[in-house]
Design an enzyme around this catalytic site. Structure first.
Site, PDB file in Angstrom:
ATOM      1  N   SER A 124      23.618  67.365   3.398  1.00 37.92           N
ATOM      2  CA  SER A 124      24.598  68.230   4.057  1.00 37.92           C
ATOM      3  C   SER A 124      25.925  68.134   3.315  1.00 37.92           C
ATOM      4  CB  SER A 124      24.803  67.785   5.515  1.00 37.92           C
ATOM      5  OG  SER A 124      25.910  68.445   6.095  1.00 37.92           O
ATOM      6  N   TYR A 139      26.535  61.506  11.809  1.00 38.32           N
ATOM      7  CA  TYR A 139      25.737  62.458  11.039  1.00 38.32           C
ATOM      8  C   TYR A 139      26.196  62.487   9.584  1.00 38.32           C
ATOM      9  CZ  TYR A 139      23.705  66.937   9.599  1.00 38.32           C
ATOM     10  OH  TYR A 139      23.012  67.922   8.932  1.00 38.32           O
TER      11      TYR A 139
END
Length: 266
Positions: free
Chosen positions: A141, A154
């Site tokens: 990501s 995350y």
């Protein structure tokens, strides 16, 4: 690699979002696809659609939080098709909340899924990938590069994915196996609608900017292309590349921008 009709692609997290879209893209290019996730009924629906379009698909349910489940999934693939050419470690989820509020349970779950599960997916796939000079795709990501309040766990997990990818690129030298780590920006997904206990809330608003969101089919095309071309690292969308560039050269500006952004539901 041999002709695509003989090649087998394994995708974890294939029941929805990017994973599902990648499955259809690999099939479009002539590959056999193995669909893995926890939700078997959704995988079977996708497999049926693929078969009705003339493609080949195998459903192999897997829980990336369980090592034995991953090991068994790989063995099922080999038992059925006798080979594995591409492994895409796409399964993952987000645990949301400020660093101040996250518990040890939250951290353990986030890291076990996005880091340990991903690493073990690679571990059990590798012996078979080495037989065919295969390809690994790791889904990271843009969050691996930039600060994002309330998404710290995350972001940390995706930073670990980035590190795993860099390490694999060294460890796999001379084996013929490539590792492509892909860092998407905003792409349509269910991630914002799943709470920290794994419960899906279909009506929960997605705090990410809708005007910057890429559709999954568009994302799947560039991701699959990057893996096929054996790119080492691939960052997309355009806004994703811009924010990573800004973080490198103007980190203070990125901190300011991030601090004014919307907060996910905790």
């Amino acid at each position: 690699m041999t002709t695509t009709k003989e090649n087998v692609v394994w995708i974890t997290g294939a029941s929805s979002g990017i994973g599902k879209a990648m499955a259809f893209e690999w099939v479009r290019l002539g590959y056999k696809v193995v669909l893995s996730a926890r939700r078997k009924e959704l995988l079977e629906e996708i497999a049926l659609e693929i078969k009705q379009s003339g493609g080949e698909a195998l459903v192999v349910p897997v829980d990336i939080l369980e090592e034995k489940s991953i090991e068994n999934a790989v063995q099922s693939i080999i038992d059925h098709w006798g080979r594995l050419d591409v492994a895409v470690a796409n399964a993952g989820f987000g645990v949301f909340g400020s660093i101040e509020k996250l518990t040890a349970k939250d951290w353990n779950k986030q890291l076990q899924g996005n880091v340990t599960g991903l690493a073990l997916t690679v571990k059990y796939a590798l012996p078979h990938l080495k037989q065919h000079q295969g390809r690994i795709g790791l889904v990271g990501s843009v969050g691996a590069y930039v600060p994002n309040p309330h998404v710290g766990a995350y972001g940390a997990s995706k930073a670990a994915v980035r590190s795993i990818g860099l390490t694999l690129q060294v460890e796999l030298m001379g084996t013929g196996v490539s590792c492509t780590t892909i860092h998407p920006g905003f792409v349509e997904s269910e991630i914002a609608r799943v709470d920290n206990e794994g419960v899906w809330h279909p009506d929960r608003p997605d705090p990410r900017p809708a005007n910057l969101m890429w559709p999954t089919d568009k994302a799947a095309k560039v991701m699959v292309k990057a893996i096929i071309k054996r790119k080492r690292t691939y960052i997309f969308t355009a806004h994703g590349r811009v924010i990573v560039w800004l973080q490198y050269w103007l980190p203070g500006l990125v901190r300011t921008i991030s601090s004014k952004g919307p907060k996910p539901v905790e």
